[in-house]
Scaffold this motif. Sequence first.
Motif, PDB file in Angstrom:
ATOM      1  N   TYR A  85       0.858  -1.191   0.000  1.00  0.00           N
ATOM      2  CA  TYR A  85       0.000   0.000   0.000  1.00  0.00           C
ATOM      3  C   TYR A  85       0.891   1.238   0.000  1.00  0.00           C
ATOM      4  O   TYR A  85       1.863   1.300   0.750  1.00  0.00           O
ATOM      5  CB  TYR A  85      -0.900   0.016   1.236  1.00  0.00           C
ATOM      6  CG  TYR A  85      -1.743  -1.218   1.373  1.00  0.00           C
ATOM      7  CD1 TYR A  85      -2.862  -1.412   0.581  1.00  0.00           C
ATOM      8  CD2 TYR A  85      -1.408  -2.203   2.293  1.00  0.00           C
ATOM      9  CE1 TYR A  85      -3.635  -2.557   0.698  1.00  0.00           C
ATOM     10  CE2 TYR A  85      -2.172  -3.354   2.422  1.00  0.00           C
ATOM     11  CZ  TYR A  85      -3.285  -3.521   1.620  1.00  0.00           C
ATOM     12  OH  TYR A  85      -4.035  -4.660   1.749  1.00  0.00           O
ATOM     13  N   PHE A  86       0.536   2.237  -0.809  1.00  0.00           N
ATOM     14  CA  PHE A  86       1.356   3.430  -0.940  1.00  0.00           C
ATOM     15  C   PHE A  86       0.566   4.699  -0.648  1.00  0.00           C
ATOM     16  O   PHE A  86      -0.655   4.741  -0.779  1.00  0.00           O
ATOM     17  CB  PHE A  86       1.932   3.512  -2.363  1.00  0.00           C
ATOM     18  CG  PHE A  86       2.933   2.435  -2.647  1.00  0.00           C
ATOM     19  CD1 PHE A  86       4.262   2.600  -2.307  1.00  0.00           C
ATOM     20  CD2 PHE A  86       2.546   1.236  -3.220  1.00  0.00           C
ATOM     21  CE1 PHE A  86       5.195   1.612  -2.551  1.00  0.00           C
ATOM     22  CE2 PHE A  86       3.458   0.234  -3.472  1.00  0.00           C
ATOM     23  CZ  PHE A  86       4.785   0.422  -3.140  1.00  0.00           C
ATOM     24  N   ARG A 116      -1.576   3.778   2.426  1.00  0.00           N
ATOM     25  CA  ARG A 116      -0.716   3.293   3.524  1.00  0.00           C
ATOM     26  C   ARG A 116      -1.103   3.988   4.822  1.00  0.00           C
ATOM     27  O   ARG A 116      -1.246   3.346   5.873  1.00  0.00           O
ATOM     28  CB  ARG A 116       0.753   3.549   3.188  1.00  0.00           C
ATOM     29  CG  ARG A 116       1.700   3.112   4.292  1.00  0.00           C
ATOM     30  CD  ARG A 116       3.144   3.511   4.010  1.00  0.00           C
ATOM     31  NE  ARG A 116       3.231   4.954   3.824  1.00  0.00           N
ATOM     32  CZ  ARG A 116       3.793   5.552   2.772  1.00  0.00           C
ATOM     33  NH1 ARG A 116       4.339   4.851   1.805  1.00  0.00           N
ATOM     34  NH2 ARG A 116       3.807   6.852   2.691  1.00  0.00           N
ATOM     35  N   ASP A 117      -1.328   5.288   4.756  1.00  0.00           N
ATOM     36  CA  ASP A 117      -1.702   6.048   5.950  1.00  0.00           C
ATOM     37  C   ASP A 117      -3.097   5.649   6.447  1.00  0.00           C
ATOM     38  O   ASP A 117      -3.310   5.472   7.642  1.00  0.00           O
ATOM     39  CB  ASP A 117      -1.665   7.544   5.659  1.00  0.00           C
ATOM     40  CG  ASP A 117      -0.263   8.041   5.317  1.00  0.00           C
ATOM     41  OD1 ASP A 117       0.727   7.372   5.697  1.00  0.00           O
ATOM     42  OD2 ASP A 117      -0.163   9.091   4.659  1.00  0.00           O
ATOM     43  N   ARG A 158      -0.736   0.497   7.451  1.00  0.00           N
ATOM     44  CA  ARG A 158       0.252  -0.542   7.114  1.00  0.00           C
ATOM     45  C   ARG A 158       0.779  -0.285   5.711  1.00  0.00           C
ATOM     46  O   ARG A 158       0.068   0.222   4.852  1.00  0.00           O
ATOM     47  CB  ARG A 158      -0.353  -1.935   7.210  1.00  0.00           C
ATOM     48  CG  ARG A 158      -1.485  -2.174   6.229  1.00  0.00           C
ATOM     49  CD  ARG A 158      -2.138  -3.515   6.367  1.00  0.00           C
ATOM     50  NE  ARG A 158      -3.112  -3.438   7.438  1.00  0.00           N
ATOM     51  CZ  ARG A 158      -3.862  -4.445   7.826  1.00  0.00           C
ATOM     52  NH1 ARG A 158      -3.757  -5.607   7.260  1.00  0.00           N
ATOM     53  NH2 ARG A 158      -4.733  -4.310   8.792  1.00  0.00           N
ATOM     54  N   ALA A 159       2.012  -0.656   5.499  1.00  0.00           N
ATOM     55  CA  ALA A 159       2.635  -0.499   4.192  1.00  0.00           C
ATOM     56  C   ALA A 159       2.510  -1.773   3.359  1.00  0.00           C
ATOM     57  O   ALA A 159       2.600  -1.726   2.137  1.00  0.00           O
ATOM     58  CB  ALA A 159       4.104  -0.125   4.342  1.00  0.00           C
ATOM     59  N   GLU A 160       2.322  -2.903   4.031  1.00  0.00           N
ATOM     60  CA  GLU A 160       2.242  -4.165   3.313  1.00  0.00           C
ATOM     61  C   GLU A 160       1.594  -5.233   4.177  1.00  0.00           C
ATOM     62  O   GLU A 160       1.445  -5.066   5.398  1.00  0.00           O
ATOM     63  CB  GLU A 160       3.624  -4.633   2.878  1.00  0.00           C
ATOM     64  CG  GLU A 160       4.559  -4.943   4.029  1.00  0.00           C
ATOM     65  CD  GLU A 160       5.937  -5.349   3.551  1.00  0.00           C
ATOM     66  OE1 GLU A 160       6.047  -6.301   2.744  1.00  0.00           O
ATOM     67  OE2 GLU A 160       6.902  -4.699   3.970  1.00  0.00           O
TER      68      GLU A 160
END
Length: 83
Positions: free
Chosen positions: A7-8, A12-13, A17-19
Amino acid sequence: MQLHILYFARLRDTFGRAEEHLEFSGSTIGALIDQLVARGDDWREALGGGRPFRVARNQAIATVDTVLSEGDEIAIFPPVTGG
């Protein structure tokens, strides 16, 4: 099948989580998005509403009909603009 989801930017925010590694029993990007939207609240608002986003499978832009395979890397991100 096991997928690696990235996630970008605002996604992400929003998701905090970023992944993640996700067990997925469907077959397409569209089915994956439906599964994520079913998580409710922020997921439904970010991926199920009118907010734009893009998806890439193994670093190539994908559509809702793109078929997924075991171990695919899926990136979900807002559209990129330049200037």
